[in-house]
Motif scaffolding. Structure first.
Motif, mmCIF file in Angstrom:
data_model
loop_
_atom_site.group_PDB
_atom_site.id
_atom_site.type_symbol
_atom_site.label_atom_id
_atom_site.label_comp_id
_atom_site.label_asym_id
_atom_site.label_seq_id
_atom_site.Cartn_x
_atom_site.Cartn_y
_atom_site.Cartn_z
ATOM 1 N N ILE A 236 0.880 -1.220 -0.200
ATOM 2 C CA ILE A 236 0.162 -0.005 0.060
ATOM 3 C C ILE A 236 1.041 1.348 0.043
ATOM 4 C CG2 ILE A 236 -1.821 1.248 1.471
ATOM 5 C CD1 ILE A 236 -2.539 -1.543 2.507
ATOM 6 N N THR A 249 -6.069 8.068 1.246
ATOM 7 C CA THR A 249 -6.347 6.905 0.673
ATOM 8 C C THR A 249 -5.436 5.495 1.161
ATOM 9 O OG1 THR A 249 -7.389 7.744 -1.312
ATOM 10 C CG2 THR A 249 -6.498 5.504 -1.510
ATOM 11 N N GLN A 252 -6.511 4.926 4.865
ATOM 12 C CA GLN A 252 -7.582 4.150 4.965
ATOM 13 C C GLN A 252 -7.272 2.741 4.554
ATOM 14 O OE1 GLN A 252 -10.310 5.173 6.438
ATOM 15 N NE2 GLN A 252 -9.112 6.805 6.971
ATOM 16 N N GLN A 253 -6.556 2.383 3.386
ATOM 17 C CA GLN A 253 -6.222 0.850 2.980
ATOM 18 C C GLN A 253 -5.373 0.279 3.985
ATOM 19 O OE1 GLN A 253 -4.641 1.154 -0.989
ATOM 20 N NE2 GLN A 253 -6.414 1.992 -1.878
ATOM 21 N N ALA A 256 -7.880 -0.883 6.599
ATOM 22 C CA ALA A 256 -8.618 -1.939 6.152
ATOM 23 C C ALA A 256 -7.857 -3.371 5.871
ATOM 24 C CB ALA A 256 -9.256 -1.622 4.724
ATOM 25 N N SER A 257 -6.636 -2.935 5.576
ATOM 26 C CA SER A 257 -5.803 -4.118 5.233
ATOM 27 C C SER A 257 -5.638 -4.965 6.616
ATOM 28 C CB SER A 257 -4.272 -3.797 4.677
ATOM 29 O OG SER A 257 -3.343 -4.934 4.805
#
Length: 297
Positions: A236, A249, A252-253, A256-257
């Motif tokens: 990421i 982004t 947030q990724q 989420a990961s």
């Protein structure tokens, strides 16, 4: 250590659970109080130089407690569950010989199971196995990796790369039906909202600790296609460095990961009926009672 402690085989204390559940801080607290040494059961913290992005315990956190299982190989080297079992089994015996209590702590389910169920590993790289994999769709190969706690390669839509990753990480496993004697296994159960908050806080701390700089250094030194760089938050961050996503982004990724990782870890761990699940407070109380009886019988 009291002499009574030496008159019996010291149990192995296993603390497991999803990422960001607080298991590491609990283990350190108990090990300091009761004379323990910690073996980290984490498939990412075995790599040298990968300190921030893997949330490896810092030198300050490790102060006063011996830690094993960290910085064993360079990111380009392969390190299997069979390698971990051989390493950890030796360390557990040596910790016991020193009169201390071995703690096995981490969220990599195959590492944990390999020890407590005494797995026998054998490589599966024969032609028939490869034919079976080649007959699967890319979607089924992805599911296979998720179900078996394997990291997908960076180029996860290239079938050849995925099959190679599976062959590296797959072993034919023979295990016992019950866990080894003198083993106490506790899992840290965390409510979904609380776990999300903990994951978010940890992501923020990674960024404060300059995880982007670390990822840049690792990518330049070992290459972004190195197997160790294909997991966790590093791919990421690579997208952010290359200008493919913006900072927000990326954050947030990353969150989420880690949430997805926690979900995969729980899917694996819930299969084990020998894990006693409880929250952090209850886990500390339960283990403290057991350890106090060991130290002062």
């Amino acid at each position: 250590m009291e002499t009574g402690m030496m008159e019996q085989i010291t149990p192995l204390i296993v603390i497991t659970g999803p990422t960001a559940s607080g298991k590491t801080s609990l283990a350190i607290k108990l090990a300091k109080k009761f004379g323990g040494e910690i073996i980290c059961a984490d498939s990412r913290t075995v790599y040298r130089d990968m300190d921030i992005g893997t949330a490896k315990p810092t030198l300050m956190e490790r102060q006063g407690v011996a830690h094993w299982g960290l910085d064993l190989v360079e990111p380009g080297q392969l390190f299997s569950a069979a390698d971990f079992k051989e390493y950890a089994t030796k360390e557990i015996a040596e910790i016991r010989d020193r009169g201390n209590i071995p703690f096995l702590v981490g969220g990599t389910g195959l590492y944990i199971d390999g020890i407590i169920f005494n797995f026998s590993f054998a490589n599966r790289s024969d032609g028939r196995y490869r034919q079976q994999l080649e007959g699967m769709s890319i979607e089924d190969l992805h599911k296979y990796c998720v179900n078996n706690n394997m990291s997908l390669p960076e180029n996860k839509y290239n079938k050849r790369y995925v099959i190679r990753a599976i062959e590296r990480g797959t072993q034919n496993v023979v295990k016992n039906a019950s866990i080894q004697e003198n083993t106490i296994v506790v899992g840290i159960a965390t409510e979904r909202d609380e776990l999300t908050n903990r994951v978010t806080q940890r992501t923020e701390q990674l960024l404060i600790n300059n995880v982007v700089d670390e990822a840049t250094y690792l990518g330049n030194k070992y290459g972004w296609r190195s197997e160790a760089m294909t997991g966790n938050v590093y791919p990421i961050i690579n997208q952010y460095i290359r200008g493919k996503i913006d900072y927000s982004t990326m954050v947030q990724q990353m969150i989420a990961s880690d949430r997805q990782l926690a979900k995969r870890q729980m899917t694996w761990l819930r299969r084990n009926p020998h894990i006693m699940w409880c929250d952090l407070y209850s886990a500390e109380h339960y283990l403290s009672q057991i350890l106090a009886r060991l130290v002062n019988p």
